[in-house]
Design a protein around this motif. Structure first.
Motif, PDB file in Angstrom:
ATOM      1  N   UNK A  87      41.309  24.023 -92.620  1.00 29.63           N
ATOM      2  CA  UNK A  87      40.092  24.713 -92.952  1.00 29.63           C
ATOM      3  C   UNK A  87      39.197  23.494 -93.492  1.00 29.63           C
ATOM      4  N   UNK A  88      38.052  23.804 -93.383  1.00 28.69           N
ATOM      5  CA  UNK A  88      37.058  22.759 -94.056  1.00 28.69           C
ATOM      6  C   UNK A  88      35.629  23.425 -94.447  1.00 28.69           C
ATOM      7  N   UNK A  89      35.212  23.078 -95.375  1.00 29.63           N
ATOM      8  CA  UNK A  89      33.793  23.817 -95.649  1.00 29.63           C
ATOM      9  C   UNK A  89      32.591  22.890 -95.758  1.00 29.63           C
ATOM     10  N   UNK A  90      32.725  21.520 -95.325  1.00 29.49           N
ATOM     11  CA  UNK A  90      31.606  20.582 -95.124  1.00 29.49           C
ATOM     12  C   UNK A  90      31.123  20.229 -93.732  1.00 29.49           C
ATOM     13  N   UNK A  91      30.819  19.206 -93.493  1.00 30.64           N
ATOM     14  CA  UNK A  91      30.481  18.736 -92.028  1.00 30.64           C
ATOM     15  C   UNK A  91      31.654  18.666 -91.243  1.00 30.64           C
TER      16      UNK A  91
END
Ligand code: COD
Length: 163
Positions: free
Chosen positions: A69-73
């Motif tokens: 998962x990732x929360x930035x661009x």
């Protein structure tokens, strides 16, 4: 050298349509990273951790697919993964405008990264996470649209009489 691709999405929750795209991508690349990303436009039904757990379970038959998962661009996630390929799935014509905008925006942000589209199968062409949640909450049958682990979690999250 091995080539990896990233299949990003909200996966809220993962559906049989997403799984189909992941399977097609897994057959093309050495490694595919299915990444649960925050889409600020959409209010999520499941937490990122729940979405990852459901995706992991549903994709466990694909040894070269990992879930993250990732929360930035998105392009920053690709750079972190040293990948230059974004996989997206295409259903109807209606997906095109949004996908086109996303692809051009990502190219503007990171010209070295390419977006590749995989066309869905006819039987999944009407299937979306949004439809699954809506149909389920109105008491409709969704068990053949999602993997068993997702069906179970839908029942836990939205208990319905008789289900
Ligand atoms: N058959 C085939 N493909 C399907 C099906 C189906 N039945 N259902 C969905 N898909 C495809 C979708 O078309 C999409 O390509 C992919 O699977 C994932 O779908 P969703 O709905 O889970 O994910 P989205 O569209 O909400 O994901 C959008 C992102 C989270 C990737 C996007 O918002 C993003 O990149 N956010 C991070 C911030 C960012 O980088 N923004 C800059 C770019 S504008």
């Amino acid at each position: 050298r091995s080539i990896s691709a990233v299949y990003p999405g909200s996966f809220d929750p993962i559906t049989n349509g997403h799984i189909y795209i992941a399977e097609r991508a897994a057959a093309l690349f050495d490694e595919v990273v299915v990444s649960v990303l925050l889409n600020p436009q959409k209010k999520a039904a499941f937490s990122v951790e729940e979405r990852k757990a459901m995706a992991r379970e549903a994709l466990s038959h694909l040894p070269n697919v990992k879930v993250d998962s990732f929360s930035g661009l998105l392009v920053d996630f690709l750079r972190q993964e040293q990948s230059r390929i974004i996989i997206r799935g295409l259903r109807a014509l209606s997906d095109f405008e949004y996908e086109f905008q996303l692809a051009l925006m990502n190219r503007q942000l990171a010209p070295e990264i390419e977006t590749l589209f995989i066309v869905t199968e006819a039987r999944y062409s009407y299937l979306s996470s949004h439809a699954v949640k809506e149909i389920y909450q109105f008491g409709g049958a969704v068990h053949d649209m999602v993997p068993p682990g997702v069906f179970r979690r839908l029942r836990e999250r939205f208990p319905l009489p008789g289900n």
